[in-house]
Scaffold this motif. Structure first.
Motif, PDB file in Angstrom:
ATOM      1  N   CYS A 209       0.840  -1.210   0.000  1.00 34.89           N
ATOM      2  CA  CYS A 209       0.000   0.000   0.000  1.00 34.89           C
ATOM      3  C   CYS A 209       0.872   1.256   0.000  1.00 34.89           C
ATOM      4  CB  CYS A 209      -0.961   0.002   1.183  1.00 34.89           C
ATOM      5  SG  CYS A 209      -0.188  -0.278   2.785  1.00 34.89           S
ATOM      6  N   ILE A 210       1.977   1.190   0.754  1.00 35.29           N
ATOM      7  CA  ILE A 210       2.879   2.347   0.831  1.00 35.29           C
ATOM      8  C   ILE A 210       3.482   2.615  -0.548  1.00 35.29           C
ATOM      9  CG2 ILE A 210       4.980   3.260   1.899  1.00 35.29           C
ATOM     10  CD1 ILE A 210       4.418   1.347   4.274  1.00 35.29           C
ATOM     11  N   LYS A 211       3.929   1.529  -1.186  1.00 40.85           N
ATOM     12  CA  LYS A 211       4.601   1.682  -2.475  1.00 40.85           C
ATOM     13  C   LYS A 211       3.645   2.136  -3.568  1.00 40.85           C
ATOM     14  CE  LYS A 211       8.582  -1.204  -1.829  1.00 40.85           C
ATOM     15  NZ  LYS A 211       9.122  -2.536  -1.843  1.00 40.85           N
ATOM     16  N   SER A 212       2.402   1.697  -3.503  1.00 39.25           N
ATOM     17  CA  SER A 212       1.481   1.998  -4.600  1.00 39.25           C
ATOM     18  C   SER A 212       0.772   3.334  -4.428  1.00 39.25           C
ATOM     19  CB  SER A 212       0.446   0.883  -4.727  1.00 39.25           C
ATOM     20  OG  SER A 212      -0.411   0.900  -3.611  1.00 39.25           O
ATOM     21  N   CYS A 213       0.756   3.872  -3.234  1.00 38.87           N
ATOM     22  CA  CYS A 213      -0.050   5.078  -2.971  1.00 38.87           C
ATOM     23  C   CYS A 213       0.434   6.271  -3.804  1.00 38.87           C
ATOM     24  CB  CYS A 213      -0.007   5.437  -1.486  1.00 38.87           C
ATOM     25  SG  CYS A 213      -0.990   6.912  -1.135  1.00 38.87           S
ATOM     26  N   PRO A 214      -0.421   6.798  -4.707  1.00 45.11           N
ATOM     27  CA  PRO A 214      -0.005   7.897  -5.579  1.00 45.11           C
ATOM     28  C   PRO A 214       0.311   9.183  -4.816  1.00 45.11           C
ATOM     29  CG  PRO A 214      -2.021   6.871  -6.392  1.00 45.11           C
ATOM     30  CD  PRO A 214      -1.786   6.345  -5.009  1.00 45.11           C
ATOM     31  N   THR A 215      -0.309   9.369  -3.655  1.00 45.31           N
ATOM     32  CA  THR A 215      -0.123  10.629  -2.933  1.00 45.31           C
ATOM     33  C   THR A 215       0.715  10.473  -1.665  1.00 45.31           C
ATOM     34  OG1 THR A 215      -2.181  10.267  -1.711  1.00 45.31           O
ATOM     35  CG2 THR A 215      -2.345  11.496  -3.777  1.00 45.31           C
ATOM     36  N   ASP A 216       1.313   9.319  -1.497  1.00 48.50           N
ATOM     37  CA  ASP A 216       2.133   9.043  -0.302  1.00 48.50           C
ATOM     38  C   ASP A 216       1.364   9.239   1.008  1.00 48.50           C
ATOM     39  OD1 ASP A 216       4.368   8.305  -1.754  1.00 48.50           O
ATOM     40  OD2 ASP A 216       5.057  10.385  -1.925  1.00 48.50           O
ATOM     41  N   ALA A 217       0.072   8.910   0.987  1.00 48.42           N
ATOM     42  CA  ALA A 217      -0.722   9.009   2.220  1.00 48.42           C
ATOM     43  C   ALA A 217      -0.417   7.843   3.151  1.00 48.42           C
ATOM     44  CB  ALA A 217      -2.215   9.032   1.872  1.00 48.42           C
ATOM     45  N   TRP A 218      -0.080   6.683   2.579  1.00 47.71           N
ATOM     46  CA  TRP A 218       0.386   5.564   3.396  1.00 47.71           C
ATOM     47  C   TRP A 218       1.878   5.757   3.628  1.00 47.71           C
ATOM     48  CZ3 TRP A 218      -2.649   2.445   5.990  1.00 47.71           C
ATOM     49  CH2 TRP A 218      -3.925   2.133   5.507  1.00 47.71           C
ATOM     50  N   LYS A 219       2.259   5.837   4.877  1.00 50.81           N
ATOM     51  CA  LYS A 219       3.665   6.057   5.213  1.00 50.81           C
ATOM     52  C   LYS A 219       4.189   4.911   6.083  1.00 50.81           C
ATOM     53  CE  LYS A 219       3.303  11.141   5.083  1.00 50.81           C
ATOM     54  NZ  LYS A 219       3.055  11.183   3.663  1.00 50.81           N
ATOM     55  N   VAL A 220       5.513   4.880   6.205  1.00 46.04           N
ATOM     56  CA  VAL A 220       6.165   3.835   6.989  1.00 46.04           C
ATOM     57  C   VAL A 220       6.070   4.179   8.468  1.00 46.04           C
ATOM     58  CG1 VAL A 220       8.374   2.720   7.502  1.00 46.04           C
ATOM     59  CG2 VAL A 220       7.795   3.322   5.136  1.00 46.04           C
ATOM     60  N   LYS A 221       5.445   3.290   9.244  1.00 43.11           N
ATOM     61  CA  LYS A 221       5.401   3.491  10.695  1.00 43.11           C
ATOM     62  C   LYS A 221       6.661   2.890  11.321  1.00 43.11           C
ATOM     63  CE  LYS A 221       2.306   2.984  14.660  1.00 43.11           C
ATOM     64  NZ  LYS A 221       1.106   2.277  15.155  1.00 43.11           N
ATOM     65  N   ARG A 222       6.974   1.655  10.940  1.00 43.43           N
ATOM     66  CA  ARG A 222       8.210   1.018  11.404  1.00 43.43           C
ATOM     67  C   ARG A 222       8.629  -0.081  10.428  1.00 43.43           C
ATOM     68  NH1 ARG A 222       6.579  -3.219  16.193  1.00 43.43           N
ATOM     69  NH2 ARG A 222       4.511  -3.739  15.370  1.00 43.43           N
ATOM     70  N   VAL A 223       9.939  -0.289  10.343  1.00 47.86           N
ATOM     71  CA  VAL A 223      10.511  -1.328   9.478  1.00 47.86           C
ATOM     72  C   VAL A 223      11.292  -2.284  10.359  1.00 47.86           C
ATOM     73  CG1 VAL A 223      12.073  -1.805   7.542  1.00 47.86           C
ATOM     74  CG2 VAL A 223      10.776   0.305   7.577  1.00 47.86           C
ATOM     75  N   GLY A 224      11.294  -3.547  10.031  1.00 47.63           N
ATOM     76  CA  GLY A 224      12.078  -4.501  10.815  1.00 47.63           C
ATOM     77  C   GLY A 224      12.135  -5.846  10.117  1.00 47.63           C
ATOM     78  N   LEU A 225      12.492  -6.857  10.884  1.00 45.53           N
ATOM     79  CA  LEU A 225      12.635  -8.206  10.338  1.00 45.53           C
ATOM     80  C   LEU A 225      11.785  -9.188  11.131  1.00 45.53           C
ATOM     81  CD1 LEU A 225      16.419  -7.749  10.347  1.00 45.53           C
ATOM     82  CD2 LEU A 225      15.297  -8.515   8.254  1.00 45.53           C
ATOM     83  N   ALA A 226      11.198 -10.140  10.406  1.00 45.64           N
ATOM     84  CA  ALA A 226      10.569 -11.278  11.071  1.00 45.64           C
ATOM     85  C   ALA A 226      11.605 -12.395  11.094  1.00 45.64           C
ATOM     86  CB  ALA A 226       9.335 -11.728  10.307  1.00 45.64           C
ATOM     87  N   ALA A 227      11.648 -13.152  12.181  1.00 42.95           N
ATOM     88  CA  ALA A 227      12.633 -14.241  12.302  1.00 42.95           C
ATOM     89  C   ALA A 227      11.924 -15.580  12.426  1.00 42.95           C
ATOM     90  CB  ALA A 227      13.517 -14.009  13.524  1.00 42.95           C
ATOM     91  N   TYR A 228      12.495 -16.575  11.741  1.00 41.71           N
ATOM     92  CA  TYR A 228      11.987 -17.944  11.790  1.00 41.71           C
ATOM     93  C   TYR A 228      13.117 -18.865  12.228  1.00 41.71           C
ATOM     94  CZ  TYR A 228       8.200 -16.015   9.032  1.00 41.71           C
ATOM     95  OH  TYR A 228       7.151 -15.248   8.600  1.00 41.71           O
ATOM     96  N   ALA A 229      12.777 -19.923  12.948  1.00 38.97           N
ATOM     97  CA  ALA A 229      13.812 -20.870  13.390  1.00 38.97           C
ATOM     98  C   ALA A 229      13.347 -22.302  13.174  1.00 38.97           C
ATOM     99  CB  ALA A 229      14.141 -20.652  14.868  1.00 38.97           C
ATOM    100  N   GLY A 230      14.314 -23.151  12.839  1.00 38.97           N
ATOM    101  CA  GLY A 230      14.054 -24.590  12.773  1.00 38.97           C
ATOM    102  C   GLY A 230      13.672 -25.128  11.416  1.00 38.97           C
ATOM    103  N   GLY A 231      13.768 -24.294  10.373  1.00 38.83           N
ATOM    104  CA  GLY A 231      13.425 -24.786   9.047  1.00 38.83           C
ATOM    105  C   GLY A 231      14.538 -25.658   8.483  1.00 38.83           C
TER     106      GLY A 231
END
Lengths: 291, 79
Positions: A209-231
């Protein structure tokens, strides 16, 4: 077969030499973290392959290169030529393996985090270091820049992918509805006032939604990583389980360190992390990560 | 607000990604800075992808609206 005097047996034990079917021939595995290879290094690898090997290179499924067809007595020479030019040797066996990653935010339009940079940092910190040696079994780590998960984080012992939480600034929204169409999760619907309404239960924090928004109304609140273990893959495949969300890049390194410590303490010889987690419990692993 | 009149238009209905974006980009290259291009896009991938790519090229999206038949009309101001 007699051992040539020049062979460095201690170095051989650190891995990278893979016995071929043909007697006395080996493939030499290189350390190319995140699959990023300097073009000059590639020329050196090519020369070594022609000089000592049979002219064939194998691209591994973990973004590595193996120089095939090197006779046993030339292994040390091949290794010396490579290392003199700055090309490093890879690993086999029960240890922290060369880290893989997608190109990430630096290159890929979909990238949310610098997965390649993170992969290089993890490789630098753990590969061949005490924390990553003498493990129960192999230990694979990967970083994906977004939820497309191209390098398959859920198939690694520890895997990460980027996440971004969107936030609507209603004053900037012109009610066009592109975000509603763009959202593959059906998490956004346009309200009666022509403003998008986000269903947090459906939102998976992909940031489309952030990337597609023509008027930049959707903004980044926070960025981070999801972690998975045991695969893991192999004869009994299992997908990794989520152990954390919105982890910062620095904390991601600590997550790996904590999981490695858990694995060393709890893992039985020859057992992949996923089996250890199955025996000891995911909650116990989570309790010991990020403390 | 007065309605902005498009200087040119492109009908990209039935044109797949990323050809729709490439056509938009080529058309914009022919146009003067500050002029307006209207494109007609399909629902689904095109409306999800093309505005994003146009934005990344530095152009301004003035308006996006639903058109008849499940299509979208997008007005771009060339940077």
């Amino acid at each position: 077969m007699t051992l040539p005097k020049t062979i460095d047996l201690a170095a051989m034990k650190t891995g990278g030499f893979i016995k071929q079917k043909e007697k006395d021939f080996f493939a030499l595995r290189l350390r190319t973290p995140v699959g990023k290879i300097d073009a000059d290094h590639l020329e050196v690898i090519s020369k070594v392959s022609r000089k000592y090997g049979d002219g064939n290179l194998h691209l591994t499924v973990r973004q590595g290169i193996e120089i095939q067809g090197i006779p046993f007595e030339q292994l040390q020479n091949a290794r010396d030529d490579l290392e003199a030019a700055g090309v490093r040797i890879g690993a086999c066996g029960p240890r922290f393996r060369v880290v893989t990653a997608c190109p990430g935010a630096e290159i890929c339009p979909n990238g949310l985090v610098d997965s390649a940079g993170l992969g290089l940092a993890a490789d630098e910190r753990f590969y061949g270091q005490p924390e990553g040696l003498e493990l129960p079994h192999k230990f694979k780590v990967t970083f994906a820049g977004c939820l497309a998960c191209c390098p398959k984080p859920q198939e690694n012992d520890v895997g990460f992918h980027g996440l971004v939480e969107p936030e609507l600034f209603a004053d900037d929204c012109n009610g066009c509805g592109v975000c509603e169409v763009t959202c593959k999760e059906g998490a956004i619907v346009m309200g009666d006032d022509d403003l998008p309404i986000k269903d947090d239960a459906k939102c998976i924090d992909c940031g489309d939604c952030i990337k597609s928004c023509p008027t930049d109304a959707w903004k980044v609140k926070r960025v981070g990583l999801a972690a998975y273990a045991g695969g893991r893959w192999g004869r009994h495949p299992e997908l990794g389980q989520k152990i954390g969300e919105f982890i910062s890049p620095d904390d991601a390194m600590e997550v790996i360190a904590d999981v490695l410590r858990f694995y060393k303490e709890e893992g039985k010889r020859g057992e992949r992390l996923g089996v250890t987690i199955g025996r000891v419990g995911l909650d116990e692993l989570k309790r010991r990560v990020g403390k | 607000m007065t309605e902005i009149k498009a200087d040119d238009s492109l009908d990209l209905r039935g044109v797949l990604c990323p050809i729709n974006f490439v056509k938009t980009k080529l058309k914009l290259e022919e146009m003067d800075a500050g002029s307006h291009l209207e494109v007609l896009l399909d629902d689904g991938d095109p409306i999800a992808n093309v505005p994003q790519s146009v934005k990344e090229e530095g152009h301004q999206i003035m308006k996006v609206g639903k058109a008849d038949g499940g299509h979208y009309r997008m007005l771009i101001k060339k940077a």
